[in-house]
Design an enzyme around this catalytic site. Structure first.
Site, PDB file in Angstrom:
ATOM      1  N   SER A 133      -4.329  -0.066  -0.813  1.00 59.47           N
ATOM      2  CA  SER A 133      -3.861  -0.523   0.583  1.00 59.47           C
ATOM      3  C   SER A 133      -5.079  -1.557   1.593  1.00 59.47           C
ATOM      4  CB  SER A 133      -3.204   0.065   1.881  1.00 59.47           C
ATOM      5  OG  SER A 133      -3.501  -0.876   3.229  1.00 59.47           O
ATOM      6  N   LYS A 187       1.092   5.750  -0.041  1.00 61.00           N
ATOM      7  CA  LYS A 187       1.087   4.611   0.358  1.00 61.00           C
ATOM      8  C   LYS A 187       2.038   3.866   1.074  1.00 61.00           C
ATOM      9  CE  LYS A 187      -0.459   0.581   0.261  1.00 61.00           C
ATOM     10  NZ  LYS A 187       0.636  -0.831   0.254  1.00 61.00           N
ATOM     11  N   HIS A 190       2.408   5.141   4.796  1.00 59.58           N
ATOM     12  CA  HIS A 190       1.535   4.160   5.406  1.00 59.58           C
ATOM     13  C   HIS A 190       1.905   2.373   5.882  1.00 59.58           C
ATOM     14  CE1 HIS A 190      -1.248   0.792   5.117  1.00 59.58           C
ATOM     15  NE2 HIS A 190      -1.982   1.144   5.068  1.00 59.58           N
ATOM     16  N   ASN A 191       3.304   2.489   4.796  1.00 61.36           N
ATOM     17  CA  ASN A 191       3.370   1.006   5.384  1.00 61.36           C
ATOM     18  C   ASN A 191       4.317   0.884   5.929  1.00 61.36           C
ATOM     19  OD1 ASN A 191       1.917  -0.293   2.870  1.00 61.36           O
ATOM     20  ND2 ASN A 191       3.389  -1.136   2.057  1.00 61.36           N
ATOM     21  N   GLU A 194       2.389   0.415   8.834  1.00 69.89           N
ATOM     22  CA  GLU A 194       2.520   0.209   9.790  1.00 69.89           C
ATOM     23  C   GLU A 194       3.558  -2.031   9.752  1.00 69.89           C
ATOM     24  OE1 GLU A 194       0.781  -2.280   5.694  1.00 69.89           O
ATOM     25  OE2 GLU A 194       2.038  -4.073   6.101  1.00 69.89           O
TER      26      GLU A 194
HETATM   27  C1  6PG Z   1      -1.323  -2.798   2.216  1.00 68.59           C
HETATM   28  C2  6PG Z   1       0.085  -3.853   2.957  1.00 68.59           C
HETATM   29  C3  6PG Z   1       0.477  -4.085   1.620  1.00 68.59           C
HETATM   30  C4  6PG Z   1       1.354  -5.472   1.157  1.00 68.59           C
HETATM   31  C5  6PG Z   1       2.557  -5.048   2.326  1.00 68.59           C
HETATM   32  C6  6PG Z   1       3.661  -5.928   2.971  1.00 68.59           C
HETATM   33  O1  6PG Z   1      -1.109  -1.575   2.631  1.00 68.59           O
HETATM   34  O2  6PG Z   1      -2.160  -4.173   1.830  1.00 68.59           O
HETATM   35  O3  6PG Z   1       0.973  -3.180   3.057  1.00 68.59           O
HETATM   36  O4  6PG Z   1       0.719  -3.477   0.599  1.00 68.59           O
HETATM   37  O5  6PG Z   1       0.861  -6.582   2.611  1.00 68.59           O
HETATM   38  O6  6PG Z   1       3.272  -4.923   0.540  1.00 68.59           O
HETATM   39  O7  6PG Z   1       4.990  -6.169   2.446  1.00 68.59           O
HETATM   40  P1  6PG Z   1       6.083  -6.371   3.263  1.00 68.59           P
HETATM   41  O8  6PG Z   1       6.107  -7.627   2.537  1.00 68.59           O
HETATM   42  O9  6PG Z   1       7.113  -5.716   3.169  1.00 68.59           O
HETATM   43  O10 6PG Z   1       5.752  -7.336   4.565  1.00 68.59           O
END
Ligand code: 6PG
Length: 468
Positions: A133, A187, A190-191, A194
């Site tokens: 990430s 991960k 985590h997202n 996010e």
């Molecule tokens: C990270 C981000 C990375 C990516 C996402 C975007 O942790 O660096 O989360 O993995 O930017 O996959 O995800 P979406 O396209 O689903 O918003």
């Protein structure tokens, strides 16, 4: 130097090339390759400009790269999630030797990682599913890295991974989480967090913009000020920058962007896995839903014309919005950690939530001041493993909940959609209500299906009077 290099990377897109430069920068010799020759050549030039060419061996095709590498090899894949990873594995397995390792460093559905681990390891090779990430800047300068695989596999790659990872007060933001899909699962969550954090930030932006009439640049300044307080975080920081940017003189950059959010699947996977385990992550669900609904632009335009609901002006202070966002963020983290702990039980991973919080303190997208407190909370004694019950977080929530309640109530009254903030509030209100209303659900289930219920007085009769 490259003749003895046992490390390779395939896939030189934005993230792949940034990670490759990071590896080279940290003194490791590396082989690289990519589907297109031009991309390989362009990367070679970029590495040369950065003074890293002596450690690099760039190949136009995968076979040549593998042949040039002595065993035991480790090949990092940085290709799009899904089918492309399977095709790469199919191509690589016949080319590799038994002691070699394939590392998938993209985002992956952890179910795929488990399946791939089984298949690759059945062929005698080692497989690592590694969540990375931090976007491009993180990949280049130090991401947060979540590793899944055997302990032996982790021991072999650990020096390289710790060298390229972000550091927080001298400690690398990388760790081994557990076998097969554990790294990709962490991960994914985590997202999910996010997604929730981004959605709540967008909801608060919407209230300031459409309810309070503030201009984007002014809101940007508010976010910049918040970044100096308890909301300090990468996402709040970049929100400030984004809102102050202009597309053309006098035109805010955000106004030039269509309000249709993309998503590659990690938020959805978080929700799916949570629900499969009998869990729920309402703020993450709300964020996924908000993105999906946003993509239905023509439908929303029809709805706007049909209903003509014009969200009204709203009277809130910046301090209230800051506190509401803080409460919402605490809930998003709390729900994320609940999913992690449920998965840890389900798959016998023994995840260490404090260590996960620690490796998210730098390098990753959700890095924020709260993560240090989260690590401390999980290291301390925590009632029912619930972050919202940790003394520091319970106190923060008790302080910030009135603001969240006020913001949610006023937003609802004025007609502004704030689904993630509302769901965060619903979670706390539910988890702090000793006796709720599911007695009625149980009664209904028993009434129509004789499903039975437990009695408050512990009595043996499991059915209601409607069956007598
Ligand atoms: C990270 C981000 C990375 C990516 C996402 C975007 O942790 O660096 O989360 O993995 O930017 O996959 O995800 P979406 O396209 O689903 O918003």
């Amino acid at each position: 130097m490259t003749e003895t290099a046992t490390l390779g990377l395939y896939g030189l897109g934005t993230m792949g090339s940034a990670l490759a430069l990071n590896i080279l920068d940290n003194g490791f010799a590396l082989h690289v390759s990519n589907r297109s020759d031009e991309v390989v050549d362009a990367f070679g030039e970029e590495a040369a400009t950065a003074g890293l060419a002596d450690r690099l061996s760039a190949h136009h095709d995968l076979d040549a790269m593998v042949r040039a590498m002595p065993a035991p090899r480790a090949i990092i894949l940085m290709v799009p999630a899904g089918g492309p990873v399977d095709s790469m594995i199919d191509r690589l397995v016949p080319l590799l030797d038994k002691r070699d390792t394939i590392i998938d460093a993209g985002n992956a559905d952890f179910n795929d990682t488990r399946r791939r681990t089984e298949a690759v390891e059945a062929a005698g090779l080692t497989y690592i599913g590694m969540g990375v990430s931090g976007g491009e800047a993180g990949a280049r300068n130090g991401p947060s890295i979540m590793v899944g695989g055997t302990k032996e596999a982790w021991t072999a790659i650990r020096p390289m991974i710790e060298a390229i990872a972000a550091e927080y007060q001298g400690s690398p933001c990388a760790t081994h989480l557990g076998p097969d899909g554990a790294g990709h699962f962490v991960k994914t969550v985590h997202n999910g967090i996010e997604y929730a954090d981004m959605q709540m930030i967008a909801e608060v932006y919407g209230l300031m913009r459409l309810g309070m009439g503030h201009a984007p640049a002014e809101i940007g300044k508010t976010f910049e000020a918040w970044d100096q307080g308890p909301l300090q975080s990468y996402l709040v920081e970049i929100t400030g920058k984004v809102l102050r940017a202009e597309d053309a003189p006098g035109v805010p950059a955000v106004d030039a962007i269509l309000d249709k959010a993309g998503q590659k699947g990690t938020g959805r996977w978080t929700v799916i896995e949570a629900v499969k385990m009998g869990q729920s992550a309402t703020t993450i669900e709300a964020a996924v839903a908000a993105r999906s609904w946003s993509a239905e632009k023509p439908l929303r335009e029809t709805g706007a014309a049909l209903f003509e609901l014009r969200p009204a002006a709203i009277d809130l202070t910046s301090a209230q919005l800051e506190q509401a966002l803080l409460a919402g963020r605490i809930v998003a983290y709390a729900q994320g950690f609940r999913i992690l702990l449920a998965a840890s039980d389900e798959y016998a991973w023994s995840l260490d939530p404090a260590r996960i919080a620690e490796i998210w303190r730098a390098g990753c997208i959700i890095r924020s001041a709260l993560l240090d407190d989260i690590a401390d909370a999980f290291r301390g004694s925590l009632s029912h493993d619930q972050l919202i019950f940790a003394p520091a977080f319970a106190a923060m929530l008790q302080d910030s909940l009135p603001a969240l309640r006020d913001v949610a109530a006023k937003a609802i009254e004025a007609g502004h959609p704030v689904p993630a903030l509302v769901s965060a509030l619903g979670f706390v209100d539910t988890m702090t209500q000793a006796r709720g209303t599911t007695d009625l659900i149980q009664a209904q289930r028993d009434f129509f299906g004789m499903h039975g219920f437990d009695r408050v007085d512990g009595g043996k009769d499991r059915h209601g009077p409607w069956w007598r």
